[in-house]
Design a protein around this motif. Structure first.
Motif, PDB file in Angstrom:
ATOM      1  N   ASN A 245     -10.332   4.596   8.699  1.00  0.00           N
ATOM      2  CA  ASN A 245     -10.750   5.641   9.649  1.00  0.00           C
ATOM      3  C   ASN A 245      -9.898   6.900   9.491  1.00  0.00           C
ATOM      4  O   ASN A 245     -10.419   8.024   9.440  1.00  0.00           O
ATOM      5  CB  ASN A 245     -10.625   5.118  11.096  1.00  0.00           C
ATOM      6  CG  ASN A 245     -11.761   4.187  11.478  1.00  0.00           C
ATOM      7  OD1 ASN A 245     -12.820   4.203  10.852  1.00  0.00           O
ATOM      8  ND2 ASN A 245     -11.537   3.377  12.487  1.00  0.00           N
ATOM      9  N   LYS A 246      -8.593   6.713   9.409  1.00  0.00           N
ATOM     10  CA  LYS A 246      -7.677   7.846   9.244  1.00  0.00           C
ATOM     11  C   LYS A 246      -7.834   8.464   7.857  1.00  0.00           C
ATOM     12  O   LYS A 246      -7.708   9.679   7.690  1.00  0.00           O
ATOM     13  CB  LYS A 246      -6.237   7.400   9.454  1.00  0.00           C
ATOM     14  CG  LYS A 246      -5.900   7.089  10.897  1.00  0.00           C
ATOM     15  CD  LYS A 246      -6.004   8.344  11.784  1.00  0.00           C
ATOM     16  CE  LYS A 246      -5.420   8.144  13.164  1.00  0.00           C
ATOM     17  NZ  LYS A 246      -6.233   7.241  13.998  1.00  0.00           N
TER      18      LYS A 246
ATOM     19  N   ILE B 285       0.837  -1.205   0.000  1.00  0.00           N
ATOM     20  CA  ILE B 285       0.000   0.000   0.000  1.00  0.00           C
ATOM     21  C   ILE B 285       0.870   1.253   0.000  1.00  0.00           C
ATOM     22  O   ILE B 285       0.549   2.240  -0.668  1.00  0.00           O
ATOM     23  CB  ILE B 285      -0.968  -0.009   1.200  1.00  0.00           C
ATOM     24  CG1 ILE B 285      -1.947  -1.179   1.091  1.00  0.00           C
ATOM     25  CG2 ILE B 285      -1.747   1.305   1.272  1.00  0.00           C
ATOM     26  CD1 ILE B 285      -2.818  -1.376   2.317  1.00  0.00           C
ATOM     27  N   PHE B 286       1.962   1.219   0.743  1.00  0.00           N
ATOM     28  CA  PHE B 286       2.903   2.341   0.734  1.00  0.00           C
ATOM     29  C   PHE B 286       3.284   2.704  -0.700  1.00  0.00           C
ATOM     30  O   PHE B 286       3.235   3.870  -1.104  1.00  0.00           O
ATOM     31  CB  PHE B 286       4.175   1.968   1.499  1.00  0.00           C
ATOM     32  CG  PHE B 286       4.407   2.793   2.729  1.00  0.00           C
ATOM     33  CD1 PHE B 286       4.441   4.185   2.671  1.00  0.00           C
ATOM     34  CD2 PHE B 286       4.624   2.186   3.954  1.00  0.00           C
ATOM     35  CE1 PHE B 286       4.669   4.940   3.802  1.00  0.00           C
ATOM     36  CE2 PHE B 286       4.857   2.936   5.096  1.00  0.00           C
ATOM     37  CZ  PHE B 286       4.882   4.321   5.025  1.00  0.00           C
ATOM     38  N   ASP B 287       3.654   1.693  -1.476  1.00  0.00           N
ATOM     39  CA  ASP B 287       4.128   1.944  -2.833  1.00  0.00           C
ATOM     40  C   ASP B 287       3.002   2.346  -3.781  1.00  0.00           C
ATOM     41  O   ASP B 287       3.236   3.069  -4.751  1.00  0.00           O
ATOM     42  CB  ASP B 287       4.854   0.714  -3.370  1.00  0.00           C
ATOM     43  CG  ASP B 287       6.267   0.593  -2.811  1.00  0.00           C
ATOM     44  OD1 ASP B 287       6.681   1.492  -2.057  1.00  0.00           O
ATOM     45  OD2 ASP B 287       6.949  -0.398  -3.135  1.00  0.00           O
ATOM     46  N   ILE B 288       1.787   1.889  -3.505  1.00  0.00           N
ATOM     47  CA  ILE B 288       0.656   2.268  -4.355  1.00  0.00           C
ATOM     48  C   ILE B 288       0.432   3.777  -4.319  1.00  0.00           C
ATOM     49  O   ILE B 288       0.009   4.379  -5.313  1.00  0.00           O
ATOM     50  CB  ILE B 288      -0.619   1.510  -3.913  1.00  0.00           C
ATOM     51  CG1 ILE B 288      -0.531   0.043  -4.341  1.00  0.00           C
ATOM     52  CG2 ILE B 288      -1.886   2.155  -4.499  1.00  0.00           C
ATOM     53  CD1 ILE B 288      -1.705  -0.818  -3.887  1.00  0.00           C
ATOM     54  N   PHE B 289       0.753   4.408  -3.185  1.00  0.00           N
ATOM     55  CA  PHE B 289       0.487   5.847  -3.035  1.00  0.00           C
ATOM     56  C   PHE B 289       1.765   6.666  -2.862  1.00  0.00           C
ATOM     57  O   PHE B 289       1.724   7.763  -2.317  1.00  0.00           O
ATOM     58  CB  PHE B 289      -0.456   6.085  -1.864  1.00  0.00           C
ATOM     59  CG  PHE B 289      -1.803   5.463  -2.056  1.00  0.00           C
ATOM     60  CD1 PHE B 289      -2.698   6.001  -2.976  1.00  0.00           C
ATOM     61  CD2 PHE B 289      -2.163   4.320  -1.361  1.00  0.00           C
ATOM     62  CE1 PHE B 289      -3.932   5.422  -3.182  1.00  0.00           C
ATOM     63  CE2 PHE B 289      -3.409   3.729  -1.564  1.00  0.00           C
ATOM     64  CZ  PHE B 289      -4.291   4.273  -2.471  1.00  0.00           C
ATOM     65  N   SER B 290       2.887   6.145  -3.333  1.00  0.00           N
ATOM     66  CA  SER B 290       4.145   6.879  -3.262  1.00  0.00           C
ATOM     67  C   SER B 290       4.627   7.229  -4.661  1.00  0.00           C
ATOM     68  O   SER B 290       4.635   6.376  -5.553  1.00  0.00           O
ATOM     69  CB  SER B 290       5.217   6.052  -2.542  1.00  0.00           C
ATOM     70  OG  SER B 290       4.857   5.859  -1.191  1.00  0.00           O
TER      71      SER B 290
ATOM     72  N   GLU C 100       1.105  10.328  -1.248  1.00  0.00           N
ATOM     73  CA  GLU C 100      -0.052  11.049  -1.780  1.00  0.00           C
ATOM     74  C   GLU C 100      -1.166  11.293  -0.766  1.00  0.00           C
ATOM     75  O   GLU C 100      -1.933  12.241  -0.916  1.00  0.00           O
ATOM     76  CB  GLU C 100      -0.637  10.286  -2.971  1.00  0.00           C
ATOM     77  CG  GLU C 100       0.250  10.215  -4.192  1.00  0.00           C
ATOM     78  CD  GLU C 100      -0.426   9.474  -5.315  1.00  0.00           C
ATOM     79  OE1 GLU C 100      -1.323  10.041  -5.954  1.00  0.00           O
ATOM     80  OE2 GLU C 100      -0.069   8.294  -5.540  1.00  0.00           O
ATOM     81  N   LEU C 101      -1.295  10.431   0.205  1.00  0.00           N
ATOM     82  CA  LEU C 101      -2.404  10.551   1.160  1.00  0.00           C
ATOM     83  C   LEU C 101      -1.968  11.374   2.373  1.00  0.00           C
ATOM     84  O   LEU C 101      -0.888  11.948   2.388  1.00  0.00           O
ATOM     85  CB  LEU C 101      -2.888   9.153   1.564  1.00  0.00           C
ATOM     86  CG  LEU C 101      -3.296   8.237   0.391  1.00  0.00           C
ATOM     87  CD1 LEU C 101      -3.744   6.882   0.896  1.00  0.00           C
ATOM     88  CD2 LEU C 101      -4.380   8.885  -0.465  1.00  0.00           C
ATOM     89  N   SER C 102      -2.812  11.413   3.387  1.00  0.00           N
ATOM     90  CA  SER C 102      -2.559  12.283   4.547  1.00  0.00           C
ATOM     91  C   SER C 102      -1.439  11.748   5.436  1.00  0.00           C
ATOM     92  O   SER C 102      -1.059  10.569   5.367  1.00  0.00           O
ATOM     93  CB  SER C 102      -3.837  12.412   5.384  1.00  0.00           C
ATOM     94  OG  SER C 102      -4.143  11.174   5.999  1.00  0.00           O
TER      95      SER C 102
END
Length: 208
Positions: free
Chosen positions: A202-203, A141-146, A169-171
């Motif tokens: 949730n976050k 998941i880290f890499d999906i949004f990096s 990319e995310l918060s």
């Protein structure tokens, strides 16, 4: 669809699935020569919403095989196929998954890419369990949004290292959730993938 023994092999036949492998290493030379966009680059150019749909399916998949008593082994972006026309995802290449309980019986040669390995996947005799699969999922998941991945350092050290928060990319809150899921100290990770799943979304909602 079917399964049967064939000589010393066990054969499993699945339904055909459309899609492009997100880490199709057999085409890397072609990409270098032609400057063609890779499936992973195409995937990362999708909207955050579409990629979050894939993340939700990843959580569902991981929770399902954990409930069935298995642990992920050698699961990474090469195990993910994405159909860009229909926005459908297929998970494949899961033949090395193991029945719980299990341990690392191969040391540093334990299956998996160094880019996404948990520390225990380099340690002979270490437990391989739900917390290991949690680490794997968090790393993916880290890499999906990096936007930038520090793969050179990962290959050098032999295990996953989180991407910089400035390239995420995310918060910040979601970033910190993934930091916990991929903590090198397994005792500091979430107690279950279900807990990780709930905290992630949730976050995510709070950061919208």
């Amino acid at each position: 669809v079917d399964s049967f023994d064939y000589n010393e092999f066990f054969v499993v036949i699945y339904e055909f699935a459309e899609g492009e492998c997100l880490f199709d290493h057999w085409n890397f030379d072609r990409y270098k020569k032609s400057k063609e966009i890779t499936p992973l680059m195409k995937f990362k150019s999708l909207s955050v919403e579409k990629r979050l749909n894939v993340v939700e399916k990843l959580f569902s998949f991981f929770e399902t095989f954990i409930e069935c008593g298995y642990v992920a082994v050698d699961f990474y972006d090469s195990s993910i196929m994405y159909d860009f026309e229909n926005d459908e995802v297929t998970f494949c290449d899961i033949d090395l998954f193991r029945k719980l309980p299990t341990t690392n019986d191969l040391g540093k040669e334990y299956f998996g890419t160094k880019r996404l390995k948990a520390p225990e996947e380099n340690e002979l005799g270490a437990p391989i369990d739900e917390l290991t699969s949690e680490f794997t999922l968090g790393a993916i998941i880290f890499d999906i949004f990096s936007n930038v991945e520090n793969n050179d350092e990962r290959y050098e050290k032999g295990f996953f290292i989180p991407n910089d928060i400035n390239n995420f990319e995310l918060s910040n809150e979601v970033y910190n959730v993934l930091i916990k899921a991929t903590n090198c100290d397994r005792n500091n990770r979430y107690k279950s993938i279900k807990e990780f799943h709930e905290e992630f979304f949730n976050k995510l909602k709070k950061g919208e």
